[in-house]
Design an enzyme around this catalytic site. Sequence first.
Site, short mmCIF file in Angstrom:
data_model
loop_
_atom_site.label_atom_id
_atom_site.label_comp_id
_atom_site.label_asym_id
_atom_site.label_seq_id
_atom_site.Cartn_x
_atom_site.Cartn_y
_atom_site.Cartn_z
N ARG A 1 -85.31 36.11 35.33
CA ARG A 1 -84.81 37.18 34.47
C ARG A 1 -84.89 38.49 35.26
O ARG A 1 -85.97 38.87 35.73
CB ARG A 1 -85.66 37.26 33.20
CG ARG A 1 -85.30 38.41 32.32
CD ARG A 1 -86.02 38.45 30.98
NE ARG A 1 -85.66 39.69 30.36
CZ ARG A 1 -86.51 40.69 30.09
NH1 ARG A 1 -87.81 40.56 30.30
NH2 ARG A 1 -86.06 41.80 29.56
N HIS A 46 -82.71 47.92 31.29
CA HIS A 46 -84.18 47.93 31.31
C HIS A 46 -84.60 49.33 31.78
O HIS A 46 -85.23 49.51 32.80
CB HIS A 46 -84.71 46.83 32.23
CG HIS A 46 -86.14 46.46 32.02
ND1 HIS A 46 -86.57 45.15 31.83
CD2 HIS A 46 -87.27 47.21 31.99
CE1 HIS A 46 -87.89 45.12 31.70
NE2 HIS A 46 -88.35 46.37 31.81
N GLU A 96 -86.64 45.85 25.18
CA GLU A 96 -87.62 46.66 24.45
C GLU A 96 -87.07 48.00 23.99
O GLU A 96 -87.54 49.07 24.44
CB GLU A 96 -88.89 46.85 25.30
CG GLU A 96 -89.54 45.56 25.72
CD GLU A 96 -90.84 45.74 26.50
OE1 GLU A 96 -91.24 46.89 26.75
OE2 GLU A 96 -91.48 44.73 26.84
N ASN A 152 -91.10 39.68 24.03
CA ASN A 152 -92.12 40.09 25.00
C ASN A 152 -93.43 40.27 24.26
O ASN A 152 -93.50 41.05 23.30
CB ASN A 152 -91.76 41.41 25.68
CG ASN A 152 -90.52 41.31 26.55
OD1 ASN A 152 -89.99 40.22 26.75
ND2 ASN A 152 -90.07 42.43 27.07
N TYR A 196 -97.69 40.83 24.70
CA TYR A 196 -98.85 41.11 25.56
C TYR A 196 -100.16 41.14 24.79
O TYR A 196 -101.19 40.70 25.28
CB TYR A 196 -98.67 42.45 26.29
CG TYR A 196 -97.60 42.37 27.35
CD1 TYR A 196 -97.90 41.94 28.63
CD2 TYR A 196 -96.27 42.69 27.04
CE1 TYR A 196 -96.91 41.84 29.61
CE2 TYR A 196 -95.27 42.59 28.01
CZ TYR A 196 -95.60 42.15 29.28
OH TYR A 196 -94.62 42.04 30.23
N GLU A 242 -91.21 37.88 28.35
CA GLU A 242 -92.29 38.50 29.14
C GLU A 242 -93.63 38.12 28.53
O GLU A 242 -93.80 38.16 27.30
CB GLU A 242 -92.21 40.04 29.15
CG GLU A 242 -91.11 40.60 29.99
CD GLU A 242 -91.11 42.13 29.99
OE1 GLU A 242 -92.18 42.75 29.79
OE2 GLU A 242 -90.01 42.70 30.16
O1 IFM Z 1 -93.69 46.40 33.10
C1 IFM Z 1 -93.37 46.35 31.75
C2 IFM Z 1 -91.93 45.90 31.58
O2 IFM Z 1 -91.05 46.74 32.24
C3 IFM Z 1 -91.56 45.90 30.11
N1 IFM Z 1 -92.53 45.16 29.33
C4 IFM Z 1 -93.91 45.44 29.52
C5 IFM Z 1 -94.26 45.38 31.01
C6 IFM Z 1 -95.76 45.68 31.22
O3 IFM Z 1 -96.05 46.95 30.75
#
Ligand code: IFM
Length: 456
Positions: free
Chosen positions: A92, A136, A181, A307, A309, A360
């Site tokens: 990606r 992005h 995002e 995405n 985290y 992500e």
């Molecule tokens: O590095 C970023 C990415 O560009 C977008 N999502 C979160 C990642 C980590 O912060």
Amino acid sequence: MNCRPALNNQGREGKVSTYKFPPDFVWGAATASYQIEGAWNEDGKGESIWDRFSHTPGKTANGDTGDVACDHYHRYRDDVALMRQLGLKAYRFSVSWPRVLTNGRGPVNLHGLDFYDRLVDTLLEANIVPFLTLYHWDLPQVLQDEGGWTNRDICPTFADYAALMVKRLGDRVKHWATFNEPKVVMDNGHLNGDHAPGLQDPATAYQVGHHLMVAHGMAVQAIRAIDPNLYIGIVLNHWPSYSASDSPEDVAAAERFWLQSETLFLDTIFKAHYPPSRWELMGEDIPSICNGDLVLISQRLDFLGLNYYSRHLVSAQGIIDHVPGSEYTEMGWEVHPPALRNLLNKMNDGYDLPPIYITENGAAFRDEVTSDGAIHDERRLEYIRQHLIQVYLAMEDGVDIRGYFAWSLLDNFEWGHGYTKRFGIVHVDYETQERTIKDSGQWYSRVIESNTVSDS
Ligand code: IFM
């Protein structure tokens, strides 16, 4: 879906549980143009808002910029070879809009377009499926000078850019994401100002959020008009809210937080309406919306990129910054793998979603290069392992998940944090540009080869 249940030995002492993924599960890694390409002003590339922002003193850690980054623009062949060595099935990446359209619109910069053409061909020769993201975050600065995302005129301009890319690459790239995002573009770029273009104004941010969605809708139409068989999606980032306790006040606060901060794009895209809680939050600052916008925004999608985290722990007093006993990454984000499964189920229950890719997931930890040149990044490996197990369990729960992309293939420019945070499964020595596969990358490679994750 072809999902086999986990072997039934979980929790038994001395036994290892293994999770066998479906044979066609897409194993990938992700990057983004500004974070890796470098070559910021070469071969006719125009200035982006991130070039302008990072060149402005005080905006990024150590004054770091993406001028060189991982020099991927020149080293893409070696990087694809590395992907092949890892056994990646998919990659990606995003396109730098000002690289292909120096002025954001008008004459095409053929050198820039050729770069992506060669990248895609090199990926396909290596049997790696390209997943392309159109935006992005590196908007052409000339468009920012016209108001950027605050100016509705940018929406058809974005759709034209999407059409240009599809006409050139749509014969070989089948998976297209409009935005990465949008929440970060809206909030960090226009509300908090810690991302380019660095604005800090609620009304502006809300209008930007709306325009991003309109631009998404116009791009979906433009792409489908060229080729109705392409897979079109968008990539959203979500942090699920957990209640700090069982008290009705905390539970209500967590739910309110989720509704107000996480449902804007989900509701507009998948339910064709603005969430009422969001309306309340915006108060006087509601964006201007034209007739037909919500129909445009809510067109059918072929996939959703998620995405993930971390999560938010919320009490009636607000977000709890530090949860005692929890592990934290270098970003200060709590490591909480089960929240991923929870989030996937919540989204699946609340919306009629297309197939999902985890576009992500990954972690920044401090890496040490040992004397033999290795990087034993046990914590990142464990982070990815535990999240993959949760992905598997969510699939068992019935969520249609088709693939997983580790963030990131390479250590890279982490926006305002510059080069101080390393997310890569491949280490980059920024002095020499030498790449070294970390232990997490070696392990991920074995996962891909066996299609299996074990819990130890
Ligand atoms: O590095 C970023 C990415 O560009 C977008 N999502 C979160 C990642 C980590 O912060």
